[in-house]
Design an enzyme around this catalytic site. Structure first.
Site, PDB file in Angstrom:
ATOM      1  N   THR A  19      66.083  38.016  49.086  1.00  0.00           N
ATOM      2  CA  THR A  19      65.964  38.984  47.997  1.00  0.00           C
ATOM      3  C   THR A  19      66.067  40.436  48.481  1.00  0.00           C
ATOM      4  OG1 THR A  19      63.560  38.956  48.168  1.00  0.00           O
ATOM      5  CG2 THR A  19      64.555  37.420  46.594  1.00  0.00           C
ATOM      6  N   ASN A  95      68.828  36.159  58.148  1.00  0.00           N
ATOM      7  CA  ASN A  95      68.916  37.563  57.739  1.00  0.00           C
ATOM      8  C   ASN A  95      67.554  38.252  57.699  1.00  0.00           C
ATOM      9  OD1 ASN A  95      69.884  39.951  56.121  1.00  0.00           O
ATOM     10  ND2 ASN A  95      68.645  38.930  54.556  1.00  0.00           N
ATOM     11  N   TYR A 161      61.625  46.998  68.048  1.00  0.00           N
ATOM     12  CA  TYR A 161      62.719  46.639  67.136  1.00  0.00           C
ATOM     13  C   TYR A 161      64.009  46.417  67.929  1.00  0.00           C
ATOM     14  CZ  TYR A 161      66.202  46.630  63.520  1.00  0.00           C
ATOM     15  OH  TYR A 161      67.264  46.256  62.718  1.00  0.00           O
ATOM     16  N   PRO A 191      74.940  45.199  62.504  1.00  0.00           N
ATOM     17  CA  PRO A 191      75.129  46.439  61.752  1.00  0.00           C
ATOM     18  C   PRO A 191      74.401  47.618  62.380  1.00  0.00           C
ATOM     19  CG  PRO A 191      74.271  44.657  60.350  1.00  0.00           C
ATOM     20  CD  PRO A 191      74.090  44.240  61.777  1.00  0.00           C
TER      21      PRO A 191
HETATM   22  C1  8X3 Z   1      69.412  48.936  61.863  1.00  0.00           C
HETATM   23  C2  8X3 Z   1      70.218  49.841  62.694  1.00  0.00           C
HETATM   24  O1  8X3 Z   1      70.307  52.054  63.947  1.00  0.00           O
HETATM   25  O2  8X3 Z   1      68.709  51.862  62.162  1.00  0.00           O
HETATM   26  O3  8X3 Z   1      69.344  47.679  62.415  1.00  0.00           O
HETATM   27  O4  8X3 Z   1      68.302  50.688  64.181  1.00  0.00           O
HETATM   28  S1  8X3 Z   1      69.329  51.161  63.246  1.00  0.00           S
END
Ligand code: 8X3
Length: 262
Positions: A19, A95, A161, A191
């Protein structure tokens, strides 16, 4: 077989984080192509409303599979209890994922780190492990992981992250090694900056900070990434995209900062 390059289509697609902006864009594209779509999501109302939209717009066959992606038993039960007509998953799109915070590592909230690892990594490998035997048994299948340019290029505040997305990249490539001879494909779609709810989540609802990320530039959107995912998924099965890195033209590289002394 598959003489027409665009003849192949996945028949049953499971999308995690269905979603969210990316998930919904993927769901629309695969529903429009006539695939059965499993929406794996936590929020029943959002999943049901997306299901209704897909059914109405495309006459699609859709199943809302409700569980918390970080709940090990909940995921297992949800996959084990898929209706028979949705069991033969031939495309899994991992995802679900998120970034939380942009502070330097020595100031981050440890719980944010744990949540990112739980969702971006632990849940992804669990889901993959559930679905892979079905694909290998049928010698048909494709796992598309949604990685990130953050897995390739570190940036300040990216810490866990970035690391979690590097894990997704290397796990994808390692799966390719294990899956040799099975006809099961694996792709890591990576991406860069895409205008979605991503920054709102990262900045925990601080709209101003989130909007600034995408301000005064020419952004890409979830539908653009859906284009890459659909292309990768609908190539003939002899054709595997290992990795695809995507950035908006306005985004590039910053070089390596040097600390200078007086
Ligand atoms: C998202 C790309 O550049 O904001 O995965 O980390 S970024």
């Amino acid at each position: 077989m598959y003489e027409n390059r665009y003849e192949y289509k996945p028949e049953t697609v499971l999308i995690t984080g269905a979603t969210g902006d990316f998930g919904a864009a993927f769901a629309h594209r695969f529903a429009a192509l006539g695939a059965k779509v499993i929406l794996a999501a936590r929020n029943t109302d959002k999943a049901k409303s997306l299901q209704a939209a897909l059914e109405e717009q495309y006459g699609a066959s859709v199943y809302a599979c409700i569980f918390d992606i970080a709940d090990k038993q909940g995921m297992k039960d949800a996959i084990d209890s898929l209706p028979d007509e949705f069991k033969d998953i031939d495309l899994l799109i991992n995802n679900a994922g998120l970034a939380l915070g942009l502070e330097p590592a020595y100031q981050c909230d440890i719980e944010d780190w744990e949540t990112m690892i739980a969702v971006n990594n632990t849940a992804l490998v669990r889901m993959t492990r559930h679905v892979l035997p079905l694909m290998v048994g049928r010698k048909r299948g494709h796992i598309i992981n949604i990685g990130s340019t953050a897995g390739n290029y570190p940036y300040p505040g990216g810490n866990v992250y970035c690391a979690s997305k590097a894990f997704v990249k290397q796990f994808s490539l390692s799966l390719r090694a294990d899956l040799a001879g099975t006809n099961v494909r694996v792709s890591n779609i990576e991406p860069g900056m895409i205008e979605t709810q991503f920054s709102k989540v990262r900045f925990k609802g601080n709209d101003e900070k989130a909007e600034n990320v995408y301000a005064n530039t020419r952004n890409m959107h979830a539908e653009d990434i859906a284009e890459a995912v659909v292309w990768s998924a609908c190539l003939p099965p002899y054709f595997n995209i290992n990795r695809m890195e995507i950035m908006p033209t306005v985004q590039s590289f910053a070089g390596h900062p040097i600390e200078r002394f007086d």
